[in-house]
Design a protein around this motif. Structure first.
Motif, mmCIF file in Angstrom:
data_model
loop_
_atom_site.group_PDB
_atom_site.id
_atom_site.type_symbol
_atom_site.label_atom_id
_atom_site.label_comp_id
_atom_site.label_asym_id
_atom_site.label_seq_id
_atom_site.Cartn_x
_atom_site.Cartn_y
_atom_site.Cartn_z
ATOM 1 N N TYR A 1 -20.607 22.991 32.376
ATOM 2 C CA TYR A 1 -20.140 24.334 32.047
ATOM 3 C C TYR A 1 -20.063 24.536 30.545
ATOM 4 O O TYR A 1 -20.024 23.580 29.772
ATOM 5 C CB TYR A 1 -18.779 24.622 32.693
ATOM 6 C CG TYR A 1 -17.597 23.891 32.094
ATOM 7 C CD1 TYR A 1 -17.020 24.295 30.878
ATOM 8 C CD2 TYR A 1 -17.018 22.811 32.757
ATOM 9 C CE1 TYR A 1 -15.929 23.645 30.342
ATOM 10 C CE2 TYR A 1 -15.922 22.153 32.231
ATOM 11 C CZ TYR A 1 -15.379 22.570 31.018
ATOM 12 O OH TYR A 1 -14.300 21.908 30.494
ATOM 13 N N ARG A 2 -20.046 25.775 30.153
ATOM 14 C CA ARG A 2 -19.814 26.177 28.772
ATOM 15 C C ARG A 2 -18.828 27.331 28.796
ATOM 16 O O ARG A 2 -18.838 28.155 29.713
ATOM 17 C CB ARG A 2 -21.120 26.590 28.100
ATOM 18 C CG ARG A 2 -20.960 27.099 26.675
ATOM 19 C CD ARG A 2 -22.310 27.157 25.944
ATOM 20 N NE ARG A 2 -22.772 25.815 25.625
ATOM 21 C CZ ARG A 2 -24.001 25.366 25.852
ATOM 22 N NH1 ARG A 2 -24.888 26.149 26.445
ATOM 23 N NH2 ARG A 2 -24.339 24.149 25.501
ATOM 24 N N THR A 3 -17.946 27.403 27.809
ATOM 25 C CA THR A 3 -16.965 28.474 27.730
ATOM 26 C C THR A 3 -17.260 29.381 26.548
ATOM 27 O O THR A 3 -17.813 28.957 25.540
ATOM 28 C CB THR A 3 -15.542 27.912 27.556
ATOM 29 O OG1 THR A 3 -15.457 27.262 26.276
ATOM 30 C CG2 THR A 3 -15.207 26.927 28.646
ATOM 31 N N PHE A 4 -16.901 30.663 26.702
ATOM 32 C CA PHE A 4 -17.010 31.600 25.590
ATOM 33 C C PHE A 4 -16.165 32.832 25.872
ATOM 34 O O PHE A 4 -15.612 32.986 26.969
ATOM 35 C CB PHE A 4 -18.470 31.996 25.306
ATOM 36 C CG PHE A 4 -19.268 32.397 26.521
ATOM 37 C CD1 PHE A 4 -19.152 33.652 27.088
ATOM 38 C CD2 PHE A 4 -20.163 31.500 27.107
ATOM 39 C CE1 PHE A 4 -19.891 34.019 28.200
ATOM 40 C CE2 PHE A 4 -20.906 31.851 28.218
ATOM 41 C CZ PHE A 4 -20.774 33.121 28.765
ATOM 42 N N SER A 5 -16.055 33.694 24.885
ATOM 43 C CA SER A 5 -15.348 34.973 24.973
ATOM 44 C C SER A 5 -13.911 34.799 25.437
ATOM 45 O O SER A 5 -13.486 35.332 26.453
ATOM 46 C CB SER A 5 -16.096 35.941 25.900
ATOM 47 O OG SER A 5 -15.618 37.257 25.736
ATOM 48 N N LEU A 6 -13.135 34.059 24.643
ATOM 49 C CA LEU A 6 -11.740 33.823 24.946
ATOM 50 C C LEU A 6 -10.882 34.991 24.451
ATOM 51 O O LEU A 6 -11.178 35.600 23.419
ATOM 52 C CB LEU A 6 -11.259 32.534 24.280
ATOM 53 C CG LEU A 6 -12.161 31.310 24.403
ATOM 54 C CD1 LEU A 6 -11.526 30.124 23.720
ATOM 55 C CD2 LEU A 6 -12.455 31.006 25.859
ATOM 56 N N THR A 7 -9.835 35.284 25.161
ATOM 57 C CA THR A 7 -8.922 36.337 24.747
ATOM 58 C C THR A 7 -8.462 36.110 23.312
ATOM 59 O O THR A 7 -8.049 35.007 22.949
ATOM 60 C CB THR A 7 -7.692 36.370 25.675
ATOM 61 O OG1 THR A 7 -8.117 36.675 26.991
ATOM 62 C CG2 THR A 7 -6.691 37.424 25.222
ATOM 63 N N GLY A 8 -8.544 37.155 22.500
ATOM 64 C CA GLY A 8 -8.107 37.084 21.116
ATOM 65 C C GLY A 8 -9.202 36.849 20.110
ATOM 66 O O GLY A 8 -8.997 37.045 18.896
ATOM 67 N N GLU A 9 -10.385 36.425 20.571
ATOM 68 C CA GLU A 9 -11.504 36.247 19.644
ATOM 69 C C GLU A 9 -11.940 37.597 19.072
ATOM 70 O O GLU A 9 -11.832 38.639 19.729
ATOM 71 C CB GLU A 9 -12.707 35.617 20.355
ATOM 72 C CG GLU A 9 -12.573 34.145 20.643
ATOM 73 C CD GLU A 9 -13.833 33.580 21.276
ATOM 74 O OE1 GLU A 9 -13.933 32.359 21.369
ATOM 75 O OE2 GLU A 9 -14.720 34.367 21.678
ATOM 76 N N LEU A 10 -12.469 37.578 17.873
ATOM 77 C CA LEU A 10 -12.983 38.796 17.254
ATOM 78 C C LEU A 10 -14.377 39.091 17.784
ATOM 79 O O LEU A 10 -15.257 38.223 17.789
ATOM 80 C CB LEU A 10 -13.028 38.646 15.728
ATOM 81 C CG LEU A 10 -13.350 39.917 14.932
ATOM 82 C CD1 LEU A 10 -12.239 40.956 15.102
ATOM 83 C CD2 LEU A 10 -13.541 39.579 13.461
ATOM 84 N N MET A 11 -14.585 40.319 18.264
ATOM 85 C CA MET A 11 -15.892 40.712 18.786
ATOM 86 C C MET A 11 -16.733 41.357 17.683
ATOM 87 O O MET A 11 -16.263 41.621 16.580
ATOM 88 C CB MET A 11 -15.723 41.672 19.970
ATOM 89 C CG MET A 11 -14.991 41.064 21.149
ATOM 90 S SD MET A 11 -15.181 42.004 22.700
ATOM 91 C CE MET A 11 -14.325 43.525 22.295
ATOM 92 N N ASN A 12 -17.993 41.620 18.003
ATOM 93 C CA ASN A 12 -18.930 42.146 17.007
ATOM 94 C C ASN A 12 -18.599 43.558 16.555
ATOM 95 O O ASN A 12 -19.039 43.992 15.484
ATOM 96 C CB ASN A 12 -20.356 42.093 17.559
ATOM 97 C CG ASN A 12 -20.829 40.670 17.784
ATOM 98 O OD1 ASN A 12 -20.469 40.062 18.781
ATOM 99 N ND2 ASN A 12 -21.608 40.127 16.870
#
Length: 435
Positions: free
Chosen positions: A61-72
């Motif tokens: 598995y790979r994880t991404f887009s965690l709550t609180g991350e800055l989006m584009n």
């Protein structure tokens, strides 16, 4: 949460995890530790040393887009990751459209330039994922909606995001902690191809009720809808123009042909197809939450909290989270071409299946169910024969799984853990380790 935010980000910061083959003794210990029956499937789950996601041997598995991350787009990833679908993107990318089940009192919110209701914090985000399953881009695509629980993908390349709340300015006026400025309980359409937030437009003709999810029959363009209440109905929306839901149509509710006001909560025979017909809803946009009241008065069948729904191979499967004699969940199968419905799965113990919510039909013939129970949470597979097995375990906490969907090429399963909000890409030997 029982763990610190710092610990969460330290654990989730790893890009990929490969699980190892396990010995028979290790498999037995895994079964005993989890207390769950495995049955047919991909084999026992291997405990994840990082404490996030236990999977069968050979899967990663790979994880991404965690709550609180800055989006584009300059906003932060909201919490409440929920229903989701995957679409083909340019240059072999995958586009994910993801719901966020957030209310006016939630700690995070979907921020966008065109909110439907500025007092509401729900909506959707779009994610662009590369061929290596790495996140390329993410941004807000819908904002200002109330508790976007699930929805469904369309054959014309969009996501229907559904509000699971029917608040009105009268029911929650200014001064109330949940106050709203508009009517809620609608579906909203978000094209997968958008590059910024859409201007929200409620699809009023599809009904105003506690929406959960939708599935579109690509052969007819008819949209099937579930409702998350204890006395919910199962609906279909026949659009005036195929693929153009904004132009309106007819809303109907399912009725067992030979049973007036059937109640399917318990004591229904499993594996017995039953003929159905449909009753027309004359007031799809009532001032109160009464769509199901009208349908039931006309003989429509009641279901125990209709939730996830998915189309596959000419069949439509949907979950009833609290259905069955034990209240642990059911899965129903509706076949449009035959106009029949049957009880496909009913849980007989929490160890077997506990409160299925979101659902996806996999490219390999099985169903994948997202549990939303009280204790440890699993992704549960269902074979075409109705046999159950555990495919993944949330080893981080007891938050529900949500938004399971496969990439267009069928090689990657994307899924969310709703709280604290994290998206997974899972891949491995999908066609092996089958019992």
């Amino acid at each position: 949460m029982t763990f610190s935010r710092r610990k969460f980000f330290a654990i989730a910061g790893t890009t990929a995890v490969g699980t190892l083959m396990v010995s028979p003794m290790e498999g037995l210990l895994a079964r005993q530790a989890f207390g769950r029956r495995f049955g047919k499937g991909y084999g026992p789950l291997v405990p994840d040393p990082r404490g996030l996601l236990d999977l069968p041997a050979g899967f990663q598995y790979r994880t991404f887009s965690l709550t609180g991350e800055l989006m584009n787009d300059g906003t932060k990833v909201p919490g409440g990751h929920d229903g989701m679908a995957a679409f083909p993107g340019p240059r072999n990318t995958v586009i994910l459209v993801r719901n966020h089940e957030l209310s006016p009192t939630s700690a995070t919110q979907v921020q966008g330039p065109n909110p439907y209701d500025p007092f509401c914090k729900g909506g959707t985000t779009n994610l662009v994922v590369g061929r290596d399953r790495q996140l390329i881009k993410q941004f807000t695509s819908l904002s200002g909606t109330f508790r976007n629980c699930a929805g469904g993908l369309t054959p014309w390349g969009s996501w229907i995001s559904s509000e699971e709340n029917t608040s009105t300015p009268t029911s929650f006026p200014i001064g109330n902690r949940n106050y709203v400025s508009k009517f809620h309980g609608y579906n909203f359409e978000v094209p997968a191809s958008v590059t910024s937030a859409v201007k929200p437009e409620p699809l009023i003709a599809m009904g105003r009720f506690n929406h959960e999810a939708v599935a579109v029959d690509p052969k007819t363009g008819i949209v099937y809808e579930t409702e998350d209440t204890g006395d919910s109905l199962f609906y279909r929306f026949i659009p005036k123009v195929r693929g153009k839901l904004k132009e309106g149509g007819t809303l109907q509710a399912l009725k067992f042909k030979d049973i007036f006001q059937a109640q399917t909560f318990a004591d229904f025979p499993k594996g017995k197809p039953m003929k159905v017909e449909w009753v027309t809803i004359t007031e799809p946009n009532p001032p109160q939450d009464t769509v199901r009241v009208e349908g039931f008065a006309k003989g429509a069948a009641q279901f125990a909290r209709g939730e996830g729904i998915w189309y596959g191979n000419g069949e439509i499967y949907f979950c009833c989270t609290s259905g069955g004699a034990l209240g642990l969940g059911q899965v129903w199968r509706y076949i449009p071409a035959k106009e029949t419905i049957e009880l496909f799965v009913e849980s007989t113990s929490a160890a077997e299946l506990e409160n299925p919510d979101n659902i996806v039909v996999s490219p390999y013939g099985d169903l994948i169910l997202c549990e939303d129970g009280d204790d440890e949470q699993f992704l549960v597979g269902v074979t075409p024969k109705g046999e159950l097995y555990q495919f993944a375990r949330n080893s981080l906490n007891t938050s529900e799984f949500a938004g399971a969907c496969f990439s267009p090429d069928g090689k990657t399963l994307f899924v969310n853990i709703q709280t604290p909000g994290i998206t997974f890409a899972i891949w491995g030997p999908w066609t092996s380790h089958r019992g």
